[in-house]
Design a protein around this motif. Structure first.
Motif, mmCIF file in Angstrom:
data_model
loop_
_atom_site.group_PDB
_atom_site.id
_atom_site.type_symbol
_atom_site.label_atom_id
_atom_site.label_comp_id
_atom_site.label_asym_id
_atom_site.label_seq_id
_atom_site.Cartn_x
_atom_site.Cartn_y
_atom_site.Cartn_z
ATOM 1 N N VAL A 27 -28.275 -83.145 56.844
ATOM 2 C CA VAL A 27 -28.203 -83.904 58.089
ATOM 3 C C VAL A 27 -26.907 -84.697 58.041
ATOM 4 C CG1 VAL A 27 -29.285 -85.693 59.489
ATOM 5 C CG2 VAL A 27 -30.707 -84.041 58.289
ATOM 6 N N ARG A 44 -24.146 -87.370 60.078
ATOM 7 C CA ARG A 44 -23.974 -88.370 61.134
ATOM 8 C C ARG A 44 -22.538 -88.277 61.599
ATOM 9 N NH1 ARG A 44 -26.104 -93.533 59.289
ATOM 10 N NH2 ARG A 44 -28.058 -92.716 60.106
ATOM 11 N N SER A 104 -28.452 -89.815 70.131
ATOM 12 C CA SER A 104 -28.526 -89.569 68.693
ATOM 13 C C SER A 104 -27.147 -89.252 68.124
ATOM 14 C CB SER A 104 -29.475 -88.395 68.418
ATOM 15 O OG SER A 104 -29.488 -88.094 67.045
ATOM 16 N N GLU A 127 -27.196 -88.059 64.798
ATOM 17 C CA GLU A 127 -27.565 -87.242 63.646
ATOM 18 C C GLU A 127 -27.792 -85.795 64.048
ATOM 19 O OE1 GLU A 127 -30.868 -89.104 61.751
ATOM 20 O OE2 GLU A 127 -29.709 -90.875 61.209
ATOM 21 N N ARG A 187 -30.752 -84.023 66.318
ATOM 22 C CA ARG A 187 -32.053 -84.525 65.850
ATOM 23 C C ARG A 187 -32.787 -85.293 66.946
ATOM 24 N NH1 ARG A 187 -33.517 -83.980 60.141
ATOM 25 N NH2 ARG A 187 -34.252 -86.097 60.314
#
Length: 57
Positions: A8, A10, A19, A21, A36
């Motif tokens: 994952v 960022r 979001s 992410e 996400r």
């Protein structure tokens, strides 16, 4: 930068859903990322992704 499938990441800028992410679904010369927040999927080139990654979670 070592980014693998299942990681994952960022990013610096947020997606319109709010979001920041993204989950990595495919890696190689291009990456397939899944938001996400809303589930939207995108393809992005390796140099562009490496420039925009803030951190790997």
């Amino acid at each position: 930068m070592d980014i693998n499938v299942g990681d994952v990441v960022r990013l610096k800028k947020q997606h319109p859903c709010g979001s920041k992410e993204w989950e990595v679904l495919r890696s190689g010369a291009d990456f397939r990322l899944k938001c996400r927040g809303c589930g939207h999927q995108i393809m992005i080139s390796r140099p562009l992704l490496e420039k925009n990654v803030k951190e790997i979670l």
